[in-house]
Enzyme design. Sequence first.
Site, PDB file in Angstrom:
ATOM      1  N   ASP A 128      43.062  13.875 -88.055  1.00 61.30           N
ATOM      2  CA  ASP A 128      41.786  14.487 -87.689  1.00 61.30           C
ATOM      3  C   ASP A 128      40.707  13.519 -87.221  1.00 61.30           C
ATOM      4  O   ASP A 128      39.544  13.888 -87.142  1.00 61.30           O
ATOM      5  CB  ASP A 128      41.251  15.336 -88.841  1.00 61.30           C
ATOM      6  CG  ASP A 128      40.221  16.356 -88.370  1.00 61.30           C
ATOM      7  OD1 ASP A 128      40.347  16.832 -87.225  1.00 61.30           O
ATOM      8  OD2 ASP A 128      39.292  16.674 -89.128  1.00 61.30           O
ATOM      9  N   ASP A 166      47.179  19.731 -84.810  1.00 58.97           N
ATOM     10  CA  ASP A 166      46.353  18.760 -84.069  1.00 58.97           C
ATOM     11  C   ASP A 166      46.996  17.402 -83.837  1.00 58.97           C
ATOM     12  O   ASP A 166      46.463  16.606 -83.070  1.00 58.97           O
ATOM     13  CB  ASP A 166      45.014  18.527 -84.775  1.00 58.97           C
ATOM     14  CG  ASP A 166      43.936  19.488 -84.306  1.00 58.97           C
ATOM     15  OD1 ASP A 166      44.188  20.258 -83.376  1.00 58.97           O
ATOM     16  OD2 ASP A 166      42.846  19.470 -84.883  1.00 58.97           O
ATOM     17  N   ASP A 317      36.282  26.083 -92.659  1.00 59.17           N
ATOM     18  CA  ASP A 317      36.739  25.100 -91.679  1.00 59.17           C
ATOM     19  C   ASP A 317      36.140  23.722 -91.940  1.00 59.17           C
ATOM     20  O   ASP A 317      36.624  22.722 -91.421  1.00 59.17           O
ATOM     21  CB  ASP A 317      36.343  25.531 -90.265  1.00 59.17           C
ATOM     22  CG  ASP A 317      37.094  26.766 -89.806  1.00 59.17           C
ATOM     23  OD1 ASP A 317      38.301  26.852 -90.060  1.00 59.17           O
ATOM     24  OD2 ASP A 317      36.460  27.656 -89.207  1.00 59.17           O
TER      25      ASP A 317
END
Length: 343
Positions: A128, A166, A317
């Site tokens: 991330d 991701d 989130d």
Amino acid sequence: MYGSQGTPVPFGTRASALVLGAALLLAGCSSGGGDGGKPDAGAKIGQQPGGTDPIWVNPDTNAARQVAAYAKAGKTADAEQIRKIAEQPTGEWIGPENPEAEAQGFTEAADKAGRTALLVLYNIPHRDCGQYSQGGAGDGDSYRAWIDAVAQGIADRSATLILEPDALLHLVDGCTPAQFQDERYDLLNYAITKLKSLPHTKVYLDAGNAGWGHPDEIYQPLQRAGIAKADGFAVNVSNFYSTQDSIAYGKQLSAKTDNKHFVIDTSRNGNGPYTAGDEDENWCNPPGRSLGETPTTKTADPLVDAYLWIKRPGESDGECKGGPKAGEWWASYALKLAKASTP
């Protein structure tokens, strides 16, 4: 996340609690109510019909406990709204500390119910890019050991695996530093090979969403990461793009990857994406969203293996728009998602 997905991180004490919950299921217990953990008959959560949705419904999720809490408080209408979430199968995000125990607990509970577990693996090193869900394994060897432990926990039981939200996109957009890129491809290949060596697993590698970019930018990285060995790829993980747009994106990508099948995260896409506010964070706890199509293997296209709730609706989130830390339950947001959805 890096402006793309807003993936939850259910690690630490929550992960341990979920392992315990799975163990309780094996002992024949159901969702705990608000009275000393005793099951609340009015809040009991069951399985969906196996022919339509073979994925296991965990009756001891945050949503299930919220149903019980609302029911105990006499908030019947709110309890029934949250039940829209609690009664659907959602992804179990495996934490870093007890991967074998968690994978074993969830798959054993699913097997006992005659279903398959939906597990999300999100522990790649340098995850991330330092955003809300930063972290991951300390190095490549630690990650391989973690994958090995997950595989050991699954053993010969059925599981559908969503691999590393991701991770691939952050190779393509340059967010992951150059010195870590070759290793990441190697680790994704390792994970796919290891998990597909099990007898009853399906593996889908995350491949972004309809709003991220053109499939031409992602199909070669998918191939390099080992998509040929996987069952397919996942789109719209933790995002809000419509099912129609997600199918179109997935079909374009499928055509470039030897017609690989894919799954779509429909957990919160009922009202489509949020387009107001800061463009870099319109994925993070956006207002006015809605639950999407309920999970099913009966989809609108033969290339789409399933609509899944990979992101757990109602879990934050990240610390944006007043939300708690990524992965933490946010009851008021969950209630808004449920109320905005169709009955």
